[in-house]
Design a protein around this motif. Structure first.
Motif, PDB file in Angstrom:
ATOM      1  N   SER A  93     -26.908 -27.213 -17.837  1.00 48.42           N
ATOM      2  CA  SER A  93     -27.461 -28.557 -17.658  1.00 48.42           C
ATOM      3  C   SER A  93     -26.937 -29.531 -18.715  1.00 48.42           C
ATOM      4  N   SER A  96     -23.448 -30.644 -17.720  1.00 50.79           N
ATOM      5  CA  SER A  96     -23.316 -31.398 -16.476  1.00 50.79           C
ATOM      6  C   SER A  96     -23.188 -32.888 -16.767  1.00 50.79           C
ATOM      7  N   SER A  98     -23.493 -35.252 -14.311  1.00 53.40           N
ATOM      8  CA  SER A  98     -24.266 -36.028 -13.348  1.00 53.40           C
ATOM      9  C   SER A  98     -25.693 -35.463 -13.264  1.00 53.40           C
ATOM     10  N   ASN A  99     -26.649 -36.344 -13.216  1.00 56.91           N
ATOM     11  CA  ASN A  99     -28.061 -35.981 -13.082  1.00 56.91           C
ATOM     12  C   ASN A  99     -28.487 -35.010 -14.184  1.00 56.91           C
ATOM     13  N   ILE A 100     -28.193 -35.356 -15.415  1.00 54.05           N
ATOM     14  CA  ILE A 100     -28.471 -34.457 -16.541  1.00 54.05           C
ATOM     15  C   ILE A 100     -29.975 -34.257 -16.733  1.00 54.05           C
ATOM     16  N   GLU A 101     -30.735 -35.317 -16.570  1.00 55.47           N
ATOM     17  CA  GLU A 101     -32.176 -35.226 -16.820  1.00 55.47           C
ATOM     18  C   GLU A 101     -32.853 -34.260 -15.849  1.00 55.47           C
ATOM     19  N   GLU A 102     -32.541 -34.373 -14.584  1.00 56.86           N
ATOM     20  CA  GLU A 102     -33.161 -33.497 -13.583  1.00 56.86           C
ATOM     21  C   GLU A 102     -32.738 -32.051 -13.773  1.00 56.86           C
ATOM     22  N   THR A 103     -31.452 -31.840 -14.059  1.00 55.93           N
ATOM     23  CA  THR A 103     -30.964 -30.471 -14.251  1.00 55.93           C
ATOM     24  C   THR A 103     -31.593 -29.823 -15.480  1.00 55.93           C
ATOM     25  N   THR A 104     -31.701 -30.584 -16.568  1.00 56.46           N
ATOM     26  CA  THR A 104     -32.327 -30.053 -17.778  1.00 56.46           C
ATOM     27  C   THR A 104     -33.803 -29.745 -17.549  1.00 56.46           C
ATOM     28  N   LYS A 105     -34.476 -30.604 -16.817  1.00 53.21           N
ATOM     29  CA  LYS A 105     -35.898 -30.382 -16.529  1.00 53.21           C
ATOM     30  C   LYS A 105     -36.098 -29.093 -15.741  1.00 53.21           C
ATOM     31  N   ASN A 106     -35.279 -28.866 -14.732  1.00 55.60           N
ATOM     32  CA  ASN A 106     -35.393 -27.637 -13.930  1.00 55.60           C
ATOM     33  C   ASN A 106     -35.114 -26.396 -14.777  1.00 55.60           C
TER      34      ASN A 106
END
Length: 221
Positions: A93, A96, A98-106
């Motif tokens: 994450s 990454s 793109s979409n770092i916040e969502e990937t890190t949260k998951n």
């Protein structure tokens, strides 16, 4: 008369200590029991018992607690390799673009889930296995007391002061330790290894085979 190195004999030919009569049936290893027969004193080495015979004094409730505790230890052992998956997701994450916040949260939520499963399963597993071991040890003490009370008076005259109670406490404590924490650690470690191999082969079976091929060289290193 009931521990290794004892030298007390009994008044009846072939008489064996109550600890030997109870423990030789599968609960505790008594390595040196002295008996008196026509030829004189000789040592009897009690045979080693199997793993299942260590639990012969467990009742239905103790066996149920042991089974559930072992199941939780298995789950905890398998959950250990999943921590590596969680760390891998977290590292991916951060890399990454793109979409770092969502990937890190998951990835963080997955890691928290693994930690909760690991903590609950190991706490419940070791707790139930230890509880069952304590109750099993209490059953062993009860059976030993019944056997001891059936002995002749001469048996107690031959024993030293405090010898019987000290031997019972020591041997039963060894049994309880072996069927409690050590039992849980054995199950957990076994399934941690199996789970680690499963995760490795799932993500890269070629690399896993190479690592396994070098496994026999690790003890020499």
């Amino acid at each position: 008369a009931c521990t290794a190195g004892s030298r007390a004999s009994f008044s009846r030919p072939g008489a064996v200590s109550p600890l030997a009569s109870v423990m030789s049936s599968g609960a505790i290893d008594v390595k040196d029991v002295k008996v008196k027969d026509a030829a004189g004193e000789k040592a009897l080495n009690a045979p080693m018992v199997t793993l299942l015979e260590l639990f012969r004094f467990y009742g239905p409730e103790e066996r149920a607690m042991l089974a559930v505790g072992v199941l939780f230890c298995m789950i905890g052992g398998v959950a250990f390799p999943c921590i590596n998956i969680a760390f891998g997701e977290l590292l991916d994450s951060t890399a990454s673009m793109s979409n770092i916040e969502e990937t890190t949260k998951n990835a963080v939520m997955f890691m928290i889930g693994v930690a909760l499963v690991l903590g609950v399963s190991l706490a419940a597993g070791f707790g139930l296995v230890g509880w069952a071991a304590a109750r099993g040890a209490s059953n062993v003490r009860r059976e030993y007391l019944k056997s001891m009370m059936a002995q002749d008076v001469a048996f107690f005259d031959a024993a030293k002061a405090g010898e019987l109670s000290a031997a019972t406490s020591e041997k039963v404590q060894i049994l309880q330790n072996g069927t409690a924490k050590k039992m849980g650690e054995l199950v957990q470690s076994t399934f941690t290894g199996v789970g680690g191999l499963a995760v490795g082969f799932y993500f890269s079976w070629e690399l896993s085979l190479v690592i396994m091929a070098g496994g026999p060289l690790l003890p020499g290193g």
